[in-house]
Scaffold this motif. Structure first.
Motif, short mmCIF file in Angstrom:
data_model
loop_
_atom_site.label_atom_id
_atom_site.label_comp_id
_atom_site.label_asym_id
_atom_site.label_seq_id
_atom_site.Cartn_x
_atom_site.Cartn_y
_atom_site.Cartn_z
N SER A 199 0.85 -1.19 0.00
CA SER A 199 0.00 0.00 0.00
C SER A 199 0.88 1.22 0.00
O SER A 199 2.00 1.21 0.52
CB SER A 199 -0.90 -0.02 1.24
N ALA A 200 0.36 2.31 -0.57
CA ALA A 200 1.10 3.56 -0.57
C ALA A 200 0.95 4.31 0.74
O ALA A 200 1.67 5.29 0.98
CB ALA A 200 0.63 4.45 -1.73
N GLU A 201 0.08 3.83 1.59
CA GLU A 201 -0.14 4.53 2.87
C GLU A 201 1.11 4.43 3.74
O GLU A 201 1.67 3.37 3.95
CB GLU A 201 -1.32 3.88 3.60
N GLY A 202 1.55 5.58 4.22
CA GLY A 202 2.69 5.63 5.12
C GLY A 202 4.05 5.51 4.47
O GLY A 202 5.06 5.39 5.18
N LEU A 203 4.12 5.59 3.14
CA LEU A 203 5.43 5.43 2.48
C LEU A 203 6.40 6.54 2.87
O LEU A 203 7.57 6.27 3.14
CB LEU A 203 5.27 5.41 0.96
N ARG A 204 5.93 7.77 2.87
CA ARG A 204 6.86 8.87 3.16
C ARG A 204 7.39 8.84 4.59
O ARG A 204 8.61 8.96 4.79
CB ARG A 204 6.20 10.21 2.83
N PRO A 205 6.52 8.67 5.60
CA PRO A 205 7.08 8.56 6.96
C PRO A 205 8.04 7.39 7.11
O PRO A 205 9.06 7.50 7.81
CB PRO A 205 5.83 8.37 7.84
N GLU A 206 7.73 6.27 6.45
CA GLU A 206 8.61 5.12 6.57
C GLU A 206 9.93 5.35 5.85
O GLU A 206 11.00 4.97 6.35
CB GLU A 206 7.92 3.87 6.02
N ALA A 207 9.89 5.99 4.69
CA ALA A 207 11.13 6.32 3.98
C ALA A 207 11.99 7.25 4.83
O ALA A 207 13.22 7.11 4.87
CB ALA A 207 10.83 6.95 2.64
N THR A 208 11.35 8.20 5.49
CA THR A 208 12.09 9.11 6.36
C THR A 208 12.74 8.35 7.51
O THR A 208 13.92 8.55 7.82
CB THR A 208 11.15 10.19 6.92
N ARG A 209 11.99 7.46 8.15
CA ARG A 209 12.52 6.69 9.27
C ARG A 209 13.66 5.78 8.83
O ARG A 209 14.71 5.72 9.48
CB ARG A 209 11.41 5.84 9.90
N LEU A 210 13.47 5.12 7.70
CA LEU A 210 14.47 4.15 7.24
C LEU A 210 15.74 4.81 6.73
O LEU A 210 16.85 4.40 7.09
CB LEU A 210 13.88 3.29 6.12
N PHE A 211 15.59 5.84 5.88
CA PHE A 211 16.72 6.32 5.10
C PHE A 211 17.21 7.72 5.44
O PHE A 211 18.27 8.13 4.97
CB PHE A 211 16.38 6.26 3.61
N VAL A 212 16.42 8.47 6.22
CA VAL A 212 16.84 9.82 6.62
C VAL A 212 17.13 9.84 8.10
O VAL A 212 18.24 10.14 8.54
CB VAL A 212 15.76 10.86 6.24
N GLY A 213 16.10 9.52 8.90
CA GLY A 213 16.29 9.35 10.33
C GLY A 213 16.50 10.63 11.10
O GLY A 213 16.78 11.68 10.55
N ALA A 214 16.34 10.50 12.38
CA ALA A 214 16.58 11.61 13.30
C ALA A 214 17.01 11.01 14.65
O ALA A 214 16.15 10.52 15.38
CB ALA A 214 15.34 12.47 13.45
N PRO A 215 18.28 11.02 14.99
CA PRO A 215 19.37 11.63 14.22
C PRO A 215 19.97 10.71 13.15
O PRO A 215 20.63 11.18 12.23
CB PRO A 215 20.41 11.94 15.28
N GLU A 216 19.76 9.40 13.26
CA GLU A 216 20.37 8.47 12.31
C GLU A 216 19.30 7.66 11.61
O GLU A 216 18.28 7.31 12.21
CB GLU A 216 21.33 7.51 13.04
N PRO A 217 19.49 7.34 10.33
CA PRO A 217 18.53 6.47 9.65
C PRO A 217 18.61 5.05 10.19
O PRO A 217 19.66 4.61 10.68
CB PRO A 217 18.98 6.53 8.19
N ALA A 218 17.51 4.33 10.09
CA ALA A 218 17.53 2.92 10.49
C ALA A 218 18.45 2.12 9.57
O ALA A 218 19.11 1.17 10.00
CB ALA A 218 16.12 2.35 10.46
N VAL A 219 18.50 2.51 8.28
CA VAL A 219 19.34 1.83 7.30
C VAL A 219 19.99 2.90 6.42
O VAL A 219 19.29 3.59 5.68
CB VAL A 219 18.52 0.87 6.40
N SER A 220 21.28 3.04 6.48
CA SER A 220 21.93 4.06 5.64
C SER A 220 21.81 3.69 4.16
O SER A 220 22.08 2.54 3.78
CB SER A 220 23.41 4.20 5.99
N PRO A 221 21.43 4.64 3.31
CA PRO A 221 21.34 4.37 1.87
C PRO A 221 22.64 4.67 1.12
O PRO A 221 22.63 4.70 -0.11
CB PRO A 221 20.23 5.32 1.42
#
Length: 208
Positions: free
Chosen positions: A60-82
Protein backbone atom coordinates in the motif's frame (compact mmCIF):
# COMPACT_ATOMS: atom_id res chain seq x y z
CA UNK A 1 23.29 -10.93 -23.49
CA UNK A 2 21.56 -9.36 -26.46
CA UNK A 3 20.07 -5.88 -26.72
CA UNK A 4 16.69 -7.02 -25.40
CA UNK A 5 18.33 -8.55 -22.30
CA UNK A 6 20.25 -5.36 -21.64
CA UNK A 7 17.14 -3.21 -22.14
CA UNK A 8 15.22 -5.38 -19.68
CA UNK A 9 18.05 -5.10 -17.19
CA UNK A 10 18.00 -1.32 -17.61
CA UNK A 11 14.28 -1.31 -16.82
CA UNK A 12 14.96 -3.38 -13.71
CA UNK A 13 17.51 -0.90 -12.41
CA UNK A 14 15.18 1.98 -13.25
CA UNK A 15 12.47 0.38 -11.09
CA UNK A 16 14.96 -0.20 -8.27
CA UNK A 17 16.08 3.44 -8.41
CA UNK A 18 12.49 4.67 -8.27
CA UNK A 19 11.84 2.40 -5.30
CA UNK A 20 14.58 3.89 -3.14
CA UNK A 21 14.21 7.53 -4.03
CA UNK A 22 12.16 9.53 -1.54
CA UNK A 23 8.54 8.66 -2.42
CA UNK A 24 6.76 11.09 -4.72
CA UNK A 25 3.46 10.91 -6.58
CA UNK A 26 4.87 8.59 -9.27
CA UNK A 27 5.92 5.89 -6.82
CA UNK A 28 2.89 6.31 -4.57
CA UNK A 29 0.55 5.97 -7.54
CA UNK A 30 2.35 2.91 -8.90
CA UNK A 31 2.29 1.18 -5.51
CA UNK A 32 -1.34 2.03 -4.81
CA UNK A 33 -2.52 0.79 -8.22
CA UNK A 34 -0.50 -2.42 -8.08
CA UNK A 35 1.51 -1.36 -11.14
CA UNK A 36 4.79 -1.42 -9.22
CA UNK A 37 4.37 -5.03 -8.11
CA UNK A 38 3.13 -6.08 -11.55
CA UNK A 39 6.16 -4.48 -13.22
CA UNK A 40 8.53 -6.08 -10.72
CA UNK A 41 7.06 -9.54 -11.29
CA UNK A 42 7.18 -9.10 -15.08
CA UNK A 43 10.82 -8.01 -14.99
CA UNK A 44 11.71 -10.81 -12.59
CA UNK A 45 10.13 -13.32 -14.94
CA UNK A 46 12.06 -11.96 -17.92
CA UNK A 47 15.40 -11.99 -16.08
CA UNK A 48 14.86 -15.15 -14.06
CA UNK A 49 14.99 -13.35 -10.71
CA UNK A 50 13.78 -15.26 -7.66
CA UNK A 51 11.18 -13.27 -5.72
CA UNK A 52 9.69 -14.53 -2.45
CA UNK A 53 6.27 -16.13 -2.22
CA UNK A 54 3.56 -13.55 -1.66
CA UNK A 55 5.61 -10.79 -3.27
CA UNK A 56 3.49 -7.67 -3.70
CA UNK A 57 0.64 -8.88 -1.53
CA UNK A 58 -0.67 -6.23 0.82
CA UNK A 59 1.51 -3.43 -0.55
CA UNK A 60 0.00 0.00 0.00
CA UNK A 61 1.10 3.56 -0.57
CA UNK A 62 -0.14 4.53 2.87
CA UNK A 63 2.69 5.63 5.12
CA UNK A 64 5.43 5.43 2.48
CA UNK A 65 6.86 8.87 3.16
CA UNK A 66 7.08 8.56 6.96
CA UNK A 67 8.61 5.12 6.57
CA UNK A 68 11.13 6.32 3.98
CA UNK A 69 12.09 9.11 6.36
CA UNK A 70 12.52 6.69 9.27
CA UNK A 71 14.47 4.15 7.24
CA UNK A 72 16.72 6.32 5.10
CA UNK A 73 16.84 9.82 6.62
CA UNK A 74 16.29 9.35 10.33
CA UNK A 75 16.58 11.61 13.30
CA UNK A 76 19.37 11.63 14.22
CA UNK A 77 20.37 8.47 12.31
CA UNK A 78 18.53 6.47 9.65
CA UNK A 79 17.53 2.92 10.49
CA UNK A 80 19.34 1.83 7.30
CA UNK A 81 21.93 4.06 5.64
CA UNK A 82 21.34 4.37 1.87
CA UNK A 83 25.00 5.29 1.20
CA UNK A 84 27.68 2.87 0.08
CA UNK A 85 30.39 4.87 1.83
CA UNK A 86 28.75 4.37 5.22
CA UNK A 87 28.58 0.61 4.77
CA UNK A 88 32.12 0.34 3.41
CA UNK A 89 33.51 2.55 6.19
CA UNK A 90 31.95 0.20 8.74
CA UNK A 91 33.68 -2.68 6.95
CA UNK A 92 36.96 -0.78 7.25
CA UNK A 93 36.31 -0.04 10.93
CA UNK A 94 36.43 3.73 10.46
CA UNK A 95 34.02 6.63 10.86
CA UNK A 96 32.02 7.34 7.73
CA UNK A 97 32.21 10.87 6.34
CA UNK A 98 29.77 11.60 3.53
CA UNK A 99 31.35 12.81 0.27
CA UNK A 100 34.97 12.58 1.40
CA UNK A 101 35.36 8.93 2.33
CA UNK A 102 37.43 6.98 -0.21
CA UNK A 103 34.58 4.73 -1.34
CA UNK A 104 32.21 7.62 -2.05
CA UNK A 105 34.97 9.43 -3.91
CA UNK A 106 35.66 6.31 -5.97
CA UNK A 107 31.98 6.13 -6.95
CA UNK A 108 32.07 9.79 -7.97
CA UNK A 109 35.18 9.24 -10.11
CA UNK A 110 33.58 6.21 -11.76
CA UNK A 111 30.42 8.16 -12.57
CA UNK A 112 32.43 11.03 -14.01
CA UNK A 113 34.25 8.48 -16.16
CA UNK A 114 30.83 7.55 -17.52
CA UNK A 115 29.98 11.19 -18.22
CA UNK A 116 27.65 11.52 -15.24
CA UNK A 117 27.78 13.82 -12.24
CA UNK A 118 25.76 15.44 -9.52
CA UNK A 119 22.76 17.29 -10.98
CA UNK A 120 23.05 21.05 -10.69
CA UNK A 121 21.42 22.38 -7.55
CA UNK A 122 21.68 19.10 -5.63
CA UNK A 123 24.04 18.26 -2.83
CA UNK A 124 23.56 14.54 -2.28
CA UNK A 125 26.47 12.09 -2.31
CA UNK A 126 26.56 10.06 -5.50
CA UNK A 127 26.88 6.78 -3.62
CA UNK A 128 23.18 6.82 -2.65
CA UNK A 129 21.57 3.48 -3.49
CA UNK A 130 19.12 5.05 -5.96
CA UNK A 131 21.87 6.99 -7.74
CA UNK A 132 23.98 3.86 -8.10
CA UNK A 133 20.94 2.06 -9.51
CA UNK A 134 20.55 4.90 -12.01
CA UNK A 135 24.17 4.44 -13.06
CA UNK A 136 23.53 0.73 -13.63
CA UNK A 137 20.44 1.64 -15.67
CA UNK A 138 22.51 4.07 -17.75
CA UNK A 139 25.22 1.50 -18.49
CA UNK A 140 22.68 -1.20 -19.34
CA UNK A 141 20.98 1.19 -21.76
CA UNK A 142 24.34 1.94 -23.37
CA UNK A 143 24.96 -1.80 -23.68
CA UNK A 144 21.53 -2.14 -25.30
CA UNK A 145 22.63 0.29 -27.99
CA UNK A 146 21.07 3.52 -26.72
CA UNK A 147 22.66 6.74 -27.94
CA UNK A 148 24.78 8.33 -25.21
CA UNK A 149 23.61 11.69 -23.87
CA UNK A 150 25.37 14.78 -25.09
CA UNK A 151 28.90 15.05 -23.78
CA UNK A 152 29.05 11.43 -22.60
CA UNK A 153 32.16 9.45 -23.56
CA UNK A 154 32.10 6.96 -26.40
CA UNK A 155 31.74 3.32 -25.42
CA UNK A 156 35.44 2.66 -25.83
CA UNK A 157 36.22 5.50 -23.41
CA UNK A 158 34.05 4.16 -20.60
CA UNK A 159 35.73 2.39 -17.64
CA UNK A 160 36.91 -0.98 -18.95
CA UNK A 161 36.53 0.09 -22.56
CA UNK A 162 32.85 -0.71 -23.15
CA UNK A 163 29.41 -0.29 -21.55
CA UNK A 164 29.33 -4.01 -20.73
CA UNK A 165 32.73 -3.86 -19.03
CA UNK A 166 31.79 -0.73 -17.08
CA UNK A 167 28.55 -2.39 -15.96
CA UNK A 168 30.38 -5.47 -14.76
CA UNK A 169 33.08 -3.45 -13.02
CA UNK A 170 30.61 -1.34 -11.06
CA UNK A 171 28.44 -4.35 -10.23
CA UNK A 172 31.36 -6.29 -8.78
CA UNK A 173 33.36 -3.41 -7.34
CA UNK A 174 30.50 -1.50 -5.77
CA UNK A 175 26.90 -2.73 -5.99
CA UNK A 176 27.61 -6.27 -4.82
CA UNK A 177 29.88 -5.12 -2.00
CA UNK A 178 27.01 -3.59 -0.04
CA UNK A 179 23.58 -3.69 -1.73
CA UNK A 180 22.80 -7.29 -0.68
CA UNK A 181 23.35 -6.35 2.97
CA UNK A 182 21.44 -3.11 2.51
CA UNK A 183 18.49 -5.05 1.06
CA UNK A 184 18.56 -7.56 3.91
CA UNK A 185 18.58 -4.78 6.50
CA UNK A 186 15.71 -2.93 4.81
CA UNK A 187 13.65 -6.12 4.71
CA UNK A 188 14.29 -6.70 8.41
CA UNK A 189 13.67 -3.10 9.49
CA UNK A 190 10.70 -2.08 7.32
CA UNK A 191 7.30 -1.68 8.94
CA UNK A 192 5.45 -1.48 5.61
CA UNK A 193 5.16 -4.26 2.99
CA UNK A 194 6.34 -2.13 0.08
CA UNK A 195 9.89 -1.67 1.31
CA UNK A 196 10.19 -5.37 2.07
CA UNK A 197 9.15 -6.03 -1.54
CA UNK A 198 11.54 -3.37 -2.87
CA UNK A 199 14.36 -4.91 -0.84
CA UNK A 200 13.57 -8.38 -2.20
CA UNK A 201 13.58 -7.05 -5.76
CA UNK A 202 16.89 -5.22 -5.33
CA UNK A 203 18.51 -8.18 -3.61
CA UNK A 204 17.45 -10.54 -6.42
CA UNK A 205 18.63 -8.10 -9.08
CA UNK A 206 22.08 -7.61 -7.56
CA UNK A 207 22.54 -11.33 -7.01
CA UNK A 208 21.59 -12.32 -10.55
Amino acid sequence: MDEIDWATRATAWELAALSFRYPGPELEGAVASGEWAEAAREIAGALGLALPEGFGAGASAEGLRPEATRLFVGAPEPAVSPYEGVWRAADDGVQALLFVNPHSMEVERFMRGCGLGRPEGTNEPLDHVATECELMEHLALRAAGAEPPGGAPAGADLPGGSPEAAYGAFLEGHARTWMPRFAERVAAESRVPFYRDAAAFLGALVAQ
